[in-house]
Scaffold this active site. Sequence first.
Site, PDB file in Angstrom:
ATOM      1  N   SER A  64      44.989 -81.075  45.735  1.00 43.96           N
ATOM      2  CA  SER A  64      43.812 -82.039  45.763  1.00 43.96           C
ATOM      3  C   SER A  64      44.368 -83.399  45.184  1.00 43.96           C
ATOM      4  O   SER A  64      45.053 -84.237  45.500  1.00 43.96           O
ATOM      5  CB  SER A  64      42.601 -81.512  44.870  1.00 43.96           C
ATOM      6  OG  SER A  64      41.387 -82.403  45.066  1.00 43.96           O
ATOM      7  N   ASP A 276      39.815 -88.454  48.142  1.00 46.63           N
ATOM      8  CA  ASP A 276      41.004 -87.725  47.303  1.00 46.63           C
ATOM      9  C   ASP A 276      41.928 -87.301  48.135  1.00 46.63           C
ATOM     10  O   ASP A 276      42.024 -87.459  49.361  1.00 46.63           O
ATOM     11  CB  ASP A 276      40.173 -86.747  46.228  1.00 46.63           C
ATOM     12  CG  ASP A 276      40.027 -85.318  46.689  1.00 46.63           C
ATOM     13  OD1 ASP A 276      39.642 -85.390  48.048  1.00 46.63           O
ATOM     14  OD2 ASP A 276      39.935 -84.504  46.059  1.00 46.63           O
ATOM     15  N   GLU A 370      28.769 -83.297  42.751  1.00 52.17           N
ATOM     16  CA  GLU A 370      29.371 -83.516  41.574  1.00 52.17           C
ATOM     17  C   GLU A 370      29.298 -85.096  41.506  1.00 52.17           C
ATOM     18  O   GLU A 370      29.526 -85.696  42.531  1.00 52.17           O
ATOM     19  CB  GLU A 370      30.790 -82.891  41.684  1.00 52.17           C
ATOM     20  CG  GLU A 370      30.678 -81.199  41.403  1.00 52.17           C
ATOM     21  CD  GLU A 370      32.018 -80.746  40.981  1.00 52.17           C
ATOM     22  OE1 GLU A 370      31.733 -80.060  40.113  1.00 52.17           O
ATOM     23  OE2 GLU A 370      33.090 -81.125  41.432  1.00 52.17           O
ATOM     24  N   ALA A 371      29.273 -85.495  40.191  1.00 55.70           N
ATOM     25  CA  ALA A 371      29.266 -87.044  39.950  1.00 55.70           C
ATOM     26  C   ALA A 371      30.681 -87.476  40.422  1.00 55.70           C
ATOM     27  O   ALA A 371      30.706 -88.760  41.130  1.00 55.70           O
ATOM     28  CB  ALA A 371      29.148 -87.335  38.410  1.00 55.70           C
ATOM     29  N   PRO A 497      35.439 -76.688  27.902  1.00 50.41           N
ATOM     30  CA  PRO A 497      36.630 -76.197  27.951  1.00 50.41           C
ATOM     31  C   PRO A 497      36.941 -76.663  29.538  1.00 50.41           C
ATOM     32  O   PRO A 497      36.005 -75.991  30.471  1.00 50.41           O
ATOM     33  CB  PRO A 497      37.023 -75.062  27.689  1.00 50.41           C
ATOM     34  CG  PRO A 497      35.585 -74.459  27.866  1.00 50.41           C
ATOM     35  CD  PRO A 497      34.620 -75.468  27.491  1.00 50.41           C
ATOM     36  N   GLY A 499      38.216 -76.329  33.346  1.00 54.32           N
ATOM     37  CA  GLY A 499      38.734 -75.029  34.128  1.00 54.32           C
ATOM     38  C   GLY A 499      40.082 -75.499  34.790  1.00 54.32           C
ATOM     39  O   GLY A 499      40.587 -74.645  35.498  1.00 54.32           O
TER      40      GLY A 499
HETATM   41  C1  LIG Z   1      34.320 -83.334  35.044  1.00 54.15           C
HETATM   42  C2  LIG Z   1      34.951 -82.951  36.487  1.00 54.15           C
HETATM   43  O1  LIG Z   1      34.884 -83.831  37.431  1.00 54.15           O
HETATM   44  N1  LIG Z   1      35.540 -81.981  36.658  1.00 54.15           N
HETATM   45  C3  LIG Z   1      36.110 -81.315  37.751  1.00 54.15           C
HETATM   46  C4  LIG Z   1      37.580 -80.704  37.436  1.00 54.15           C
HETATM   47  O2  LIG Z   1      36.777 -79.422  36.659  1.00 54.15           O
HETATM   48  P1  LIG Z   1      37.316 -79.097  35.310  1.00 54.15           P
HETATM   49  O3  LIG Z   1      36.814 -77.644  35.051  1.00 54.15           O
HETATM   50  O4  LIG Z   1      36.406 -80.041  34.481  1.00 54.15           O
HETATM   51  O5  LIG Z   1      38.692 -79.483  34.734  1.00 54.15           O
HETATM   52  O6  LIG Z   1      37.998 -80.134  38.760  1.00 54.15           O
HETATM   53  C5  LIG Z   1      37.070 -79.485  39.454  1.00 54.15           C
HETATM   54  C6  LIG Z   1      37.965 -78.757  40.661  1.00 54.15           C
HETATM   55  O7  LIG Z   1      38.331 -79.904  41.433  1.00 54.15           O
HETATM   56  C7  LIG Z   1      35.920 -80.171  39.917  1.00 54.15           C
HETATM   57  O8  LIG Z   1      34.990 -79.216  40.783  1.00 54.15           O
HETATM   58  C8  LIG Z   1      35.363 -80.581  38.613  1.00 54.15           C
HETATM   59  O9  LIG Z   1      33.807 -81.412  38.932  1.00 54.15           O
HETATM   60 MG   LIG Z   2      39.882 -82.501  46.555  1.00 56.23          MG
END
Ligand SMILES: CC(=O)N[C@H]1[C@@H](OP(=O)(O)O)O[C@H](CO)[C@@H](O)[C@@H]1O
Ligand SMILES: [Mg+2]
Length: 542
Positions: A64, A276, A370-371, A497, A499
Amino acid sequence: MDLDAITKHSALHIKPNGLILQYGTAGFRAKAEHLDHVMFRMGLLAVLRSKQTKSTIGVMVTASHNPEEDNGVKLIDPLGEMLAPSWEEHATCLANAEEQDMQRVLMDISEKAAVDLQRKAFVVIGRDTRPSSEKLSQSVIDGITVLGGQFHDYGLLTTPQLHYMVCCRNTHGGYGTATIEGYYQKLSKAFVELTKQAFCSGDENRSLKVDCANGIGALKLREMEHYFSQGLTVQLFNDGTKGKLNHLCGADFVKSHQKPPQGMEMKSNERCCSFDGDADRIVYYYRDTDGQFHLIDGDKIATLISSFLKELLLEVEESLNIGVVQTAYANGSSTRYLEEVMKVPVYCTKTGVKHLHHKAQEFDIGVYFEANGHGTVLFSKAAEMKIKQLAEELEDKKRKAAKMLENMINLFNQAAGDAISDMLVIEAILALKGLTVQQWDALYTDLPNRQLKVKVVDRQLISTTDAERRAVTPPGLQEAIDDLVKKYKLSRAFVRPSGTEDVVRVYAEADSQASADSLAREVSLAVCQLAGGVGESPQLGF
Ligand SMILES: CC(=O)N[C@H]1[C@@H](OP(=O)(O)O)O[C@H](CO)[C@@H](O)[C@@H]1O
Ligand SMILES: [Mg+2]
């Protein structure tokens, strides 16, 4: 299962010593050179999942928005959804098994999941444009064939295109034709039919600048553009001919740095967007006449879409329920606008599209974003049937609205958030409503916000509740955040945390940028003190 063959082939895809990886929010992600064994093993796992579900399963090779040197892999379940959580655990077990334990782990999974090993298996594969992706997808194919599975390799595809293919195959064409041509035709037909009505009313041909993150989105949009060119002209930037994938460009860069990508010429008030690296996210933006940059993120996209769908429902006088699903990262202004002005129910889930998707399935029409710009709209079977029926039965203005809804259903990629599909949806809505990008942006004003990342010894020390909006552990952290939030106006803050990265993410919003920055910094310090911060002070961005 030919266990000897598996052992023999597995030896060609050796696991690096001591490497432990987790099937996270978006599958496995790591440096590409560490992933060969994971790919082979995910080929094996996809065969088991296909046998168990008696369906075609997808395997997408991509990382991604992550750097070009990284790669990753995720499995796609029968209706185009993310892999079921119980199988995420199987994936983690299999990826981390030592060579000598492989056979046992495969047998364990087959037993636990009641896989009928005699059944046939079919797997479809797609990959992004990373230099490492082709070889890694060959390793997936090696895993599939050694377990006797059949496959179709689609080669280069965007992630949502592979989700679409899986859904088409398992609905036996009900969702569409499982070819790239089928995808282009389905979406373009819906788009052209929708926008025809706008152009009758005298609007001239529209154009849009697209930053493709130097990724797969450029290739696919270029292939597709002539299908919809009567409704929209796209001008592609960062199309991969010179720049590096996701480097200083793409939706993630634009959203997290809140500035335009490199390599795009922006004139004032021009509508621009960024995909992206695997084209499943989109954000819009423009520069005003004073040169100021304005970001239009996933929250504003969800607002535009849900208000349009709600208006159409009012016109056809049909009481299908509509809900909007967000995460804690949604800007507070968007939630307030949706609830108080638009009177649409809003729900908050944990981060990660699988959570949003799941919640959105509860409504006749579930809008989720998602934002960061990943999202789509789901229509229940009953809603789809009702809308089809209305489009045939109603007359005049009402029929027109029902037809628009019908085309909207076909224009969304309901299998997954899709930058190309979302772009066409947004362009259609702006054209039909005669809205400029500034008017869209002016629906509400975002609260200033700031995201920081904090490095800690063990990020799992932080656990959360209430859709990640409150910290449960370590003790005292939530109380500290509550006290800090009280110091600022219109403020909100939370920590969780990540992911996908080894960091704790901090989010803060408040009435001014200075306050949001200061609150984020203070919360980060509390995290450092109470959850074992390491290294430098908190970093800016996602
Ligand atoms: C704040 C943020 O944008 N977090 C992203 C990011 O996840 P995290 O768990 O925050 O690392 O990657 C994910 C997968 O692409 C997406 O779904 C998510 O929205
Ligand atoms: Mg992507």
